[in-house]
Enzyme design. Structure first.
Site, PDB file in Angstrom:
ATOM      1  N   ARG A   1       0.810  -1.206   0.000  1.00 56.86           N
ATOM      2  CA  ARG A   1       0.000   0.000   0.000  1.00 56.86           C
ATOM      3  C   ARG A   1       0.852   1.268   0.000  1.00 56.86           C
ATOM      4  O   ARG A   1       0.350   2.338  -0.302  1.00 56.86           O
ATOM      5  CB  ARG A   1      -0.882  -0.014   1.255  1.00 56.86           C
ATOM      6  CG  ARG A   1      -2.194   0.675   1.112  1.00 56.86           C
ATOM      7  CD  ARG A   1      -2.906   0.665   2.449  1.00 56.86           C
ATOM      8  NE  ARG A   1      -3.468  -0.625   2.800  1.00 56.86           N
ATOM      9  CZ  ARG A   1      -4.673  -1.016   2.441  1.00 56.86           C
ATOM     10  NH1 ARG A   1      -5.427  -0.235   1.716  1.00 56.86           N
ATOM     11  NH2 ARG A   1      -5.133  -2.187   2.793  1.00 56.86           N
TER      12      ARG A   1
ATOM     13  N   GLN B   1      -1.953  -4.623  11.825  1.00 58.75           N
ATOM     14  CA  GLN B   1      -2.617  -4.709  10.530  1.00 58.75           C
ATOM     15  C   GLN B   1      -1.916  -5.730   9.639  1.00 58.75           C
ATOM     16  O   GLN B   1      -2.374  -6.025   8.546  1.00 58.75           O
ATOM     17  CB  GLN B   1      -2.593  -3.336   9.841  1.00 58.75           C
ATOM     18  CG  GLN B   1      -3.374  -2.262  10.571  1.00 58.75           C
ATOM     19  CD  GLN B   1      -3.171  -0.897   9.941  1.00 58.75           C
ATOM     20  OE1 GLN B   1      -2.181  -0.217  10.185  1.00 58.75           O
ATOM     21  NE2 GLN B   1      -4.116  -0.473   9.116  1.00 58.75           N
TER      22      GLN B   1
ATOM     23  N   HIS C   1      -6.202  -7.967  10.700  1.00 54.65           N
ATOM     24  CA  HIS C   1      -6.496  -8.379   9.321  1.00 54.65           C
ATOM     25  C   HIS C   1      -6.263  -9.872   9.101  1.00 54.65           C
ATOM     26  O   HIS C   1      -6.116 -10.310   7.964  1.00 54.65           O
ATOM     27  CB  HIS C   1      -5.669  -7.543   8.333  1.00 54.65           C
ATOM     28  CG  HIS C   1      -6.066  -6.091   8.302  1.00 54.65           C
ATOM     29  ND1 HIS C   1      -5.311  -5.109   7.730  1.00 54.65           N
ATOM     30  CD2 HIS C   1      -7.168  -5.468   8.790  1.00 54.65           C
ATOM     31  CE1 HIS C   1      -5.914  -3.935   7.870  1.00 54.65           C
ATOM     32  NE2 HIS C   1      -7.041  -4.129   8.510  1.00 54.65           N
TER      33      HIS C   1
ATOM     34  N   CYS D   1     -16.055 -25.557   3.578  1.00 56.55           N
ATOM     35  CA  CYS D   1     -16.178 -26.360   4.807  1.00 56.55           C
ATOM     36  C   CYS D   1     -15.433 -25.736   5.984  1.00 56.55           C
ATOM     37  O   CYS D   1     -15.522 -26.231   7.107  1.00 56.55           O
ATOM     38  CB  CYS D   1     -15.685 -27.784   4.579  1.00 56.55           C
ATOM     39  SG  CYS D   1     -13.888 -27.934   4.490  1.00 56.55           S
TER      40      CYS D   1
HETATM   41 ZN   LIG Z   1     -13.345 -27.657   2.305  1.00 60.42          ZN
END
Ligand SMILES: [Zn+2]
Length: 257
Positions: free
Chosen positions: A26, A93, A113, A124
């Site tokens: 960034r 962060q 983050h 799943c």
């Molecule tokens: Zn999975």
């Protein structure tokens, strides 16, 4: 337990990890400035919808070098601060896991983050090590799927288009409001909601110290702004904090909170 001890909150951003060889996407020289198209590689919509985006995203992670990076003098200075006996909370962060790896107790680090050290199946929800996923990429799987259910794997990071974990954010806000000293290191303090944390600390009466190469919106209201390179500046700042310069009392008692 005797008198209340000053609480130190340290917010860290990409700047603390650049000396560990992790690019600041960034920042002024960052990838997203040079190649705005790279941002879609870490944006949840395109990532889930387009296998070509995921293939480029895995190559980016392979090349980013975040796996195997080592903590630097900045990270180690915060370990020294924590070991001084002062109550210290690190809000980061960064997704590189370097605060934990440097030896800070896990319970004192909030990864705002998420972490790039792990992957998760979006179907799943099983988690696994990033290193394993990158091994599969190296072995010729351009877009490794969940080994359990075949779903899409993503890093355990908060991508663009995803909200921060509200529980983690609540904890960060509580720490900001409770602390006596808030130190912001290597962050431009421009990305909300994290950028609101120094404001919360100031409103609650904390002192604010900023360590960053470039100006931030909080510079005019900070107690002190330090522009030197973080690996040099942070060890010096930590010695001053331990000496009681910002909280009014030296650390005499090495006991823990
Ligand atoms: Zn999975």
């Amino acid at each position: 337990m005797s008198a209340k001890r000053p609480l130190i909150a340290v917010l860290t951003g990409a700047g603390i990890s650049t000396d560990s060889g992790i690019p600041d996407y960034r920042g002024p020289q960052g990838l997203w400035q040079r190649d705005p198209g790279a941002q879609e590689l870490v944006t949840i919509g395109p990532y889930l919808a387009d296998p070509r985006v995921r293939r480029r995203s895995w190559l980016m992670r392979r090349d980013a070098g975040a796996v195997g990076a080592e903590p630097n003098a900045g990270h180690l200075a915060l370990v020294e601060l924590e070991r001084s006996g002062l109550p210290v909370r690190v809000l980061t962060q960064n997704v590189d896991g370097l605060h934990r790896r440097s030896g800070l107790p896990e319970r004192k680090v909030l990864e705002l983050h998420g972490t790039a050290q792990q992957v998760q199946c979006v179907r799943c929800r099983v988690r696994g090590p990033m290193a394993r996923a990158l091994e599969r990429v190296a072995a010729g799987e351009p877009d490794p799927a969940c080994e359990e259910c075949g779903g899409v794997l993503k890093p355990c990071t908060v991508m663009f288009g995803e909200a921060l974990d509200p529980v983690v954010l609540d904890q960060a806000e509580a720490i900001a409001k409770a602390c006596d000293l808030f130190v912001a290191v290597g962050t431009l303090l421009q990305v909300y909601p994290v950028a609101a944390l120094p404001q919360a600390a100031l409103e609650a009466g904390a002192r604010l110290v900023i360590v960053n190469a470039e100006p931030t919106p909080y510079d005019p209201v900070a107690h002190e702004v330090i522009r030197e390179p973080i690996s040099l500046a942070l060890p010096a700042l930590v010695r001053r904090i331990i000496a009681g310069e910002f909280t009014g009392e030296p650390v005499g008692d090495p006991g823990r909170e």
